[in-house]
Design a protein around this motif. Structure first.
Motif, short mmCIF file in Angstrom:
data_model
loop_
_atom_site.label_atom_id
_atom_site.label_comp_id
_atom_site.label_asym_id
_atom_site.label_seq_id
_atom_site.Cartn_x
_atom_site.Cartn_y
_atom_site.Cartn_z
N VAL A 273 0.88 -1.17 0.00
CA VAL A 273 0.00 0.00 0.00
C VAL A 273 0.92 1.21 0.00
O VAL A 273 1.73 1.38 0.93
CB VAL A 273 -0.94 0.02 1.22
CG1 VAL A 273 -1.84 1.25 1.16
CG2 VAL A 273 -1.76 -1.26 1.31
N VAL A 274 0.82 2.05 -1.02
CA VAL A 274 1.77 3.15 -1.17
C VAL A 274 1.03 4.47 -1.41
O VAL A 274 -0.09 4.50 -1.94
CB VAL A 274 2.75 2.89 -2.33
CG1 VAL A 274 3.59 1.66 -2.04
CG2 VAL A 274 2.01 2.72 -3.65
N GLU A 275 1.70 5.53 -1.01
CA GLU A 275 1.16 6.87 -1.21
C GLU A 275 1.66 7.42 -2.54
O GLU A 275 2.82 7.23 -2.91
CB GLU A 275 1.60 7.78 -0.07
CG GLU A 275 1.10 9.21 -0.20
CD GLU A 275 1.58 10.10 0.94
OE1 GLU A 275 1.50 11.35 0.78
OE2 GLU A 275 2.05 9.57 1.97
N ARG A 370 9.44 -0.80 -15.59
CA ARG A 370 10.81 -0.30 -15.72
C ARG A 370 11.71 -1.48 -16.07
O ARG A 370 11.68 -2.52 -15.39
CB ARG A 370 11.28 0.35 -14.42
CG ARG A 370 12.70 0.93 -14.47
CD ARG A 370 12.75 2.24 -15.20
NE ARG A 370 14.09 2.78 -15.28
CZ ARG A 370 14.63 3.63 -14.38
NH1 ARG A 370 13.93 3.99 -13.33
NH2 ARG A 370 15.83 4.11 -14.56
N ASN A 371 12.51 -1.35 -17.11
CA ASN A 371 13.38 -2.42 -17.57
C ASN A 371 14.77 -2.29 -16.98
O ASN A 371 15.17 -1.24 -16.45
CB ASN A 371 13.45 -2.42 -19.10
CG ASN A 371 12.09 -2.62 -19.73
OD1 ASN A 371 11.33 -3.50 -19.31
ND2 ASN A 371 11.77 -1.81 -20.74
N TYR A 430 3.90 6.42 -11.01
CA TYR A 430 4.18 6.71 -9.60
C TYR A 430 4.16 5.44 -8.76
O TYR A 430 5.00 5.25 -7.87
CB TYR A 430 3.14 7.69 -9.05
CG TYR A 430 3.50 9.14 -9.22
CD1 TYR A 430 4.69 9.66 -8.69
CD2 TYR A 430 2.64 10.02 -9.88
CE1 TYR A 430 5.01 11.00 -8.83
CE2 TYR A 430 2.96 11.36 -10.03
CZ TYR A 430 4.15 11.85 -9.50
OH TYR A 430 4.46 13.18 -9.64
N ILE A 431 3.23 4.54 -9.03
CA ILE A 431 3.12 3.31 -8.23
C ILE A 431 4.30 2.39 -8.52
O ILE A 431 4.89 1.81 -7.60
CB ILE A 431 1.79 2.59 -8.53
CG1 ILE A 431 0.61 3.48 -8.08
CG2 ILE A 431 1.73 1.25 -7.81
CD1 ILE A 431 -0.74 3.02 -8.60
N ILE A 435 7.07 1.16 -5.56
CA ILE A 435 7.40 -0.21 -5.16
C ILE A 435 8.78 -0.62 -5.67
O ILE A 435 9.13 -1.80 -5.69
CB ILE A 435 6.33 -1.21 -5.65
CG1 ILE A 435 6.29 -1.28 -7.18
CG2 ILE A 435 4.96 -0.85 -5.10
CD1 ILE A 435 5.43 -2.42 -7.72
N GLY A 436 9.56 0.37 -6.07
CA GLY A 436 10.93 0.11 -6.47
C GLY A 436 11.06 -0.58 -7.81
O GLY A 436 12.10 -1.23 -8.06
N TYR A 437 10.08 -0.45 -8.63
CA TYR A 437 10.08 -1.04 -9.98
C TYR A 437 10.30 -2.56 -9.94
O TYR A 437 10.80 -3.16 -10.89
CB TYR A 437 11.18 -0.41 -10.86
CG TYR A 437 11.10 1.09 -10.95
CD1 TYR A 437 10.06 1.73 -11.63
CD2 TYR A 437 12.09 1.89 -10.36
CE1 TYR A 437 10.00 3.11 -11.71
CE2 TYR A 437 12.04 3.27 -10.44
CZ TYR A 437 10.99 3.88 -11.12
OH TYR A 437 10.93 5.26 -11.20
N ARG A 438 9.90 -3.19 -8.85
CA ARG A 438 10.19 -4.62 -8.73
C ARG A 438 9.30 -5.50 -9.58
O ARG A 438 9.58 -6.70 -9.75
CB ARG A 438 10.10 -5.05 -7.27
CG ARG A 438 8.72 -5.01 -6.63
CD ARG A 438 8.82 -5.49 -5.17
NE ARG A 438 7.55 -5.55 -4.47
CZ ARG A 438 7.05 -4.57 -3.75
NH1 ARG A 438 7.72 -3.42 -3.66
NH2 ARG A 438 5.90 -4.72 -3.12
N ALA A 439 8.23 -4.93 -10.14
CA ALA A 439 7.34 -5.69 -11.00
C ALA A 439 6.54 -4.73 -11.87
O ALA A 439 6.35 -3.56 -11.51
CB ALA A 439 6.39 -6.54 -10.15
#
Length: 739
Positions: A273-275, A370-371, A430-431, A435-439
């Motif tokens: 859950v992110v802002e 993000r690649n 933004y999302i 989440i650190g571009y992990r997916a």
């Protein structure tokens, strides 16, 4: 959708003012095939995302079509497909000039090359779809691309066969010579790639067209839509992809103060859950998990600066303002005060129009990934791709050329995806960043999100006044429009001149009727409800007010509504021509069966003129049903007649829903409607029989996606008056008919 007046926009960050003499045609090798487009001498060396690269030199691009080694022709569309048929139109232009096999045609959307894809109707400075300009911006460039491809294919075949190019013909994608030699496009694609394209290619004359104007040609993508294989953003599934839903502020202008997501994170399948700057995102392994998690989040909002007025309060303010002098003047002819003073009779009326939702079939969505190489890919309905590409690059901290946009087909837009701030596209980026571009992340709005956190057609009040002399001639006209500006405080703020947003008054300040003394005033309100262009923009309300009021004036003058309109139009004008055609096809002078009544209207929008005559029936208890609508259309040269009919038919259904029962209302600033149980687009059993008659024209194509909408409301309202003796001045109709 976007108004035609955007043709005057010049964005400071992009300049694409190349003249026709700066364009040369070029071809290049692309594997075993060719790609054809325009060579732009001053183009950037960066290759546009989704666009083939020209290996012959850094300043050459070929962005309009490709031909594979198997003979498949793929048209690269600068225009976003949202159901209106732009892909089909561009395919028709290319295939006709190319003499391609229609069954071997495909189309995909592309973006990222403003030099090639800048919409000429918008000044060429930005790629965008809207304002019913797809054929306007594509009419010449895509035919030339098709002709260029044809020229190099013929040259390749002539070289291989050792025959003069003039002796070669092409039909349905097959080149042939009188000697008996034949070959498909694929057989010559590689060789054609090495042949320079003529600097000037000859386009077909209308008498040689086989597809353009062909009334029997059906859309190339119909089968895919019928069998469910057509892909939309909602269908995107990437490896490891997560799904996010948003929690938006319940009031427009409210800000996030704090939130507790502990319970949400405990829901099975919730990942995070992110802002974000646009609210809170609940990220899950799938949509259901994200939605269940969203229900468990506790949020505290800062509503200090939020819009808290109800729609009743806003409308009361608007009506009060309409009774005062306008703050800006959009048009003034003659001496209006003297005209009214000399009038034998003065008529006045006030009209109210509510906020309207776009209510497209596919709610908003976007996918971001993000690649490893630092590039960003975004899948979505990119109606303003240049804007979204720039915004996304700023969020991630990369250059725009590292943002690749996958332009997806979309289940409707009606202007909703042509946003200035990126909206759901920005949310996805933004999302992904949060989440650190992990997916990869897909953001999917629900219908409730779309209804309550969307942008709306602005609410308006019109105050009209007309004066006629003793002979019934209209000698004075005054219109005062009150409502929000769509363009003010946006990237198009420069279009607001002297306090006049052209989208607020279009259709009101360019009436076709000869009126010696007239004034059109505007008062722009400051309200916190987010607004946006909506299918046919200003004409959604201006045409209704003007065309129903003209009927009132005609009645006061003791004249037939059509005869009265014609008396104020140039006899050979487009308005007069479509009005007479509609009257003829509807049998205006013939008696109707008992219980049937007719009404008429005519309106110009997006370069096209449409007249409509509506027939309604009554149930004897105050209820009415729209039985038939006859439309006459002048939209210039018709590329796809079947598609023109479909757009007018769809526009009539869209417009009918809006006037009969649709409205967005606010209680203490919060939107009351959340789904189609309370917001009621036209139901199928309320759709009338529609006849569309297209005026033959040799003029270049004009808009057609929107012009069918404005005339239907006033035509039906005028028929309702004949049936029930009630003037419809407050939208939707239910407010008057159920009163």
């Amino acid at each position: 959708m976007i108004p035609k007046l955007m043709q005057y926009v010049v964005l400071p960050t992009v300049q694409a003012q190349a003249s026709r003499r700066q364009f040369l045609l070029g071809v290049f090798a692309a594997g075993t095939g060719i790609a054809v487009g325009y060579r732009i001498l001053a183009a950037s060396p960066a290759v546009a995302s989704g666009t083939p690269a020209d290996e012959a030199g850094p300043h050459t691009f070929s962005p309009y079509l490709t031909i594979d080694g198997d003979g498949k022709v793929t048209v690269l569309s600068s225009q976003f497909e949202m159901g209106q048929g732009s892909y089909n139109g561009l395919a028709t232009l290319v295939a006709d000039e190319l003499d391609a096999d229609w069954s071997a045609i495909d189309v995909r959307g592309v973006a990222g090359n403003v030099k090639a894809y800048g919409n000429v109707a918008f000044g060429g400075a930005i790629q965008g779809t809207g304002g019913s300009t797809s054929m306007v911006t594509s009419w010449e460039r895509y035919r030339k691309a098709g002709a260029a491809a044809r020229a190099v294919l013929v040259a390749a075949a002539a070289s291989e066969w050792g025959v003069p190019p003039a002796e070669i013909t092409i039909e349905n994608g097959v080149l042939a010579h009188p000697s008996g030699k034949t070959g498909g496009f694929g057989a010559f694609a590689a060789k054609a790639a090495a042949i320079p394209t003529p600097a000037d290619v000859k386009l077909k004359q209308p008498g040689d067209w086989k597809l353009i104007g062909n009334a029997k040609l059906k859309r190339f993508d119909s089968a895919r839509k019928a069998n469910g294989t057509e892909q939309y953003t909602i269908d995107i599934k990437l490896p490891g992809m997560l799904t996010a839903v948003m929690i938006h502020p319940p009031l427009f202008g409210a800000k996030l103060k704090s939130f507790d997501a502990a319970a949400a994170r405990a829901v099975k399948g919730v990942v995070d859950v992110v802002e974000t700057p646009r609210g809170i995102a609940v990220v899950g392994e799938h949509m259901w998990a994200a939605m269940k998690g969203r229900d468990a989040v506790t949020v505290v909002w800062d509503e200090t600066a939020a819009e808290k007025r109800s729609s009743q309060e806003l409308m009361s303010m608007y009506k009060d303002l309409a009774g005062k002098a306008p703050t800006a003047v959009a048009r003034k002819d003659g001496d209006v005060e003297a005209g009214f003073a000399a009038a034998a009779k003065v008529i006045e009326a006030s009209y109210e129009f509510p906020y309207l939702a776009h209510a497209a079939m596919e709610p908003l969505n976007a996918v971001a990934r993000r690649n490893e190489d630092g590039t960003l890919e975004i899948w979505g309905g990119h109606q303003f791709p240049d804007v979204y590409q720039t915004l996304a690059s700023q969020i991630v901290g990369i250059t725009p050329d590292k943002v690749q946009l996958h332009v997806m087909k979309t289940g409707g837009s009606f202007g909703r995806r042509a946003v200035f701030d990126g909206d759901v596209v920005v949310e996805a980026v933004y999302i992904a960043k949060a989440i650190g571009y992990r997916a990869p992340v897909k953001v999917q709005w629900t219908r409730e999100d779309d209804m309550r956190a969307g942008r709306y057609r602005p609410a308006y009040v019109h105050q009209l006044k007309a004066g006629i002399d003793s002979s019934g001639k209209l000698v004075a006209w005054s219109a005062h429009v009150v409502g929000q500006s769509i363009m003010a405080k946006t990237m198009f703020d420069g279009m607001v001149q002297n306090g006049v947003d052209p989208t607020s008054v279009e259709g009101a300040n360019n009436l076709p009727y000869v009126i010696p003394n007239q004034i059109v005033g505007l008062t722009t309100t400051d309200v916190g409800v987010p607004v946006l262009w909506w299918r046919s923009v200003g004409s959604t309300h201006t045409a209704f007010a003007a065309e129903t009021f003209i009927d009132e004036v005609a009645e006061a003058a003791g004249r037939d509504p059509i005869e009265y309109r014609l008396s104020m139009l140039e006899p050979q004008s487009r308005h007069a021509t479509v009005l007479k055609l509609a009257a003829e096809k509807a049998g205006w002078t013939k008696p109707l069966p008992k219980g049937r009544f007719r009404g008429v209207s005519v309106a110009e929008s997006f370069g096209s003129v449409v007249a409509q005559i509506a027939e309604v029936s009554t149930d004897g208890k105050g209820g009415v049903k729209v039985e038939r609508v006859v439309a006459a259309v002048d939209c210039g040269l018709t590329v796809n007649p079947d598609q023109v009919r479909a757009q007018v038919e769809g526009g009539i259904g869209f417009g009918l829903g809006a006037i009969l029962g649709e409205e967005i209302t606010l209680t203490a600033g919060k939107v009351d409607q959340s789904n189609f149980d309370a917001y009621t687009p036209l139901r199928i059993d309320a759709m009338p029989v529609v006849e569309v008659h297209i005026l033959a024209s040799a003029n270049p194509p004009t808009g057609i996606g929107e012009p069918g909408v404005p005339p239907v409301g006033p035509a039906v309202a005028n028929a309702v008056y004949k049936a029930l003796g009630k003037r419809i001045r407050v939208m939707p109709f239910t407010k008057t008919l159920n009163a």
